[in-house]
Design a protein around this motif. Structure first.
Motif, mmCIF file in Angstrom:
data_model
loop_
_atom_site.group_PDB
_atom_site.id
_atom_site.type_symbol
_atom_site.label_atom_id
_atom_site.label_comp_id
_atom_site.label_asym_id
_atom_site.label_seq_id
_atom_site.Cartn_x
_atom_site.Cartn_y
_atom_site.Cartn_z
ATOM 1 N N LYS A 1 -2.895 -3.685 0.779
ATOM 2 C CA LYS A 1 -3.638 -2.479 0.667
ATOM 3 C C LYS A 1 -3.271 -1.683 -0.301
ATOM 4 N N LYS B 1 -4.709 -0.253 -4.066
ATOM 5 C CA LYS B 1 -4.689 1.157 -4.273
ATOM 6 C C LYS B 1 -4.310 1.693 -5.706
ATOM 7 N N GLU B 2 -2.929 0.905 -6.021
ATOM 8 C CA GLU B 2 -2.228 1.141 -7.178
ATOM 9 C C GLU B 2 -3.379 0.841 -8.301
#
Ligand SMILES: NC(=O)c1ccc[n+]([C@@H]2O[C@H](COP(=O)([O-])OP(=O)(O)OC[C@H]3O[C@@H](n4cnc5c(N)ncnc54)[C@H](OP(=O)(O)O)[C@@H]3O)[C@@H](O)[C@H]2O)c1
Length: 262
Positions: free
Chosen positions: A254, A258-259
């Motif tokens: 996750k 997100k990065e």
């Protein structure tokens, strides 16, 4: 080694093309399979001229029910026995499950799952048990790690992994060697190259060129390796995957998504 013949599916480009050239370098005759008008015929002519081996090309859509039968009927007509099967053709994607149409998933399952099962079954039927036969199933680390946006693709590769490991047990004592290839990312298409060039650290170290994956895979296949994972970084990730608890793996994945703004 006596004169061998290999079937390579999805041979017109990417990893399949690299397999075709790697096998040709080793003096192995080829039956190359890909979609019509995919550049397969000129590629076959080029390989035939460059490496002085026999190259046949069969243009068909492997998602059609009758295609595997057509390939083996072609071999029969040409009085050819296949000694090597490279189940390479595959369709990937990187989308939320809801964002693709049902028909896309049907095609993906037909190409990634049904075609290799039927081709493997038909290949074994015609195999000459006096000569060692080889089957290389192209899986993916996407079948080992659970990654969002890879839902049906990852599941299809997990299927290939299970199928290969099960058949390896069933074929014990038979003159057939079967390997699972589990690569990380491969620079096969310009769009993948663009994404892969932005990676850093261990993520970057998981990416390989198609020619290198093909060479490592064919070496491993002939050595009778059960699973071939190209590269130390990918081997390390597979090792970590088997020991890390699920909640930590999910948190890492996750975080990575997100990065990348996903
Ligand atoms: N690239 C990666 O990062 C990566 C990583 C891990 C595993 N893999 C696996 O490696 C294999 C090859 O991947 P790739 O990146 O080289 O793919 P690719 O560049 O998209 O090549 C796929 C090949 O399959 C052919 N093909 C597609 N649909 C077909 C159909 N319905 N019938 C017959 N042939 C068909 C294509 O022909 P056309 O030229 O006509 O489209 C092409 O020759 C796949 O199984 C993939 O899942 C790839």
């Amino acid at each position: 080694m006596s004169q061998l013949t290999a079937i390579v599916t999805g041979a017109s480009e990417g990893l399949g093309k690299a397999f075709a050239i790697e096998l040709a370098k080793r003096g192995i005759n080829l039956v190359l399979v890909s979609l019509p008008e995919s550049g397969l015929i000129p590629l076959g002519k080029y390989i035939n001229k460059t490496f002085d081996i026999r190259v046949d090309t069969v243009e068909l859509d492997l998602t059609h029910d009758e295609s595997p039968t057509e390939i083996f009927q072609f071999l029969k007509r040409e009085k050819l026995t296949a000694h090597i099967l490279i189940n390479n053709a595959g369709l990937g994607n990187w989308d939320l499950f809801i964002d693709k149409q049902p028909e896309f998933y049907r095609t993906q399952i037909e190409l990634n799952v049904i075609a290799p099962v039927i081709l493997t079954r038909m290949f074994l039927e015609q195999a000459d048990d006096q000569v060692t036969s080889y089957i290389l199933n192209v899986g993916s680390l996407g079948g080992t790690f659970v990654v969002p946006r890879k839902s049906v693709y990852g599941a299809s590769k997990a299927f290939i992994s299970y199928l290969t490991k099960c058949l390896q047990l069933e074929l014990t004592g038979k003159n057939v060697k079967m390997s699972l290839l589990s690569p990380g990312g491969i620079n096969t298409k310009p769009e993948l190259l663009v994404i892969n060039q932005q990676l850093k650290g261990i993520a970057k170290a998981t990416i390989f060129e198609a020619e290198d994956v093909a060479r490592i895979a064919i070496d491993g296949l002939f050595k009778g390796k059960k699973e071939i994972v190209p590269g130390q970084a990918n081997k390390l990730l597979v090792g970590l995957n088997s020991v890390l608890p699920g909640f930590i793996k999910n948190a890492i994945i996750k975080g990575k998504l997100k990065e990348h703004g996903k």
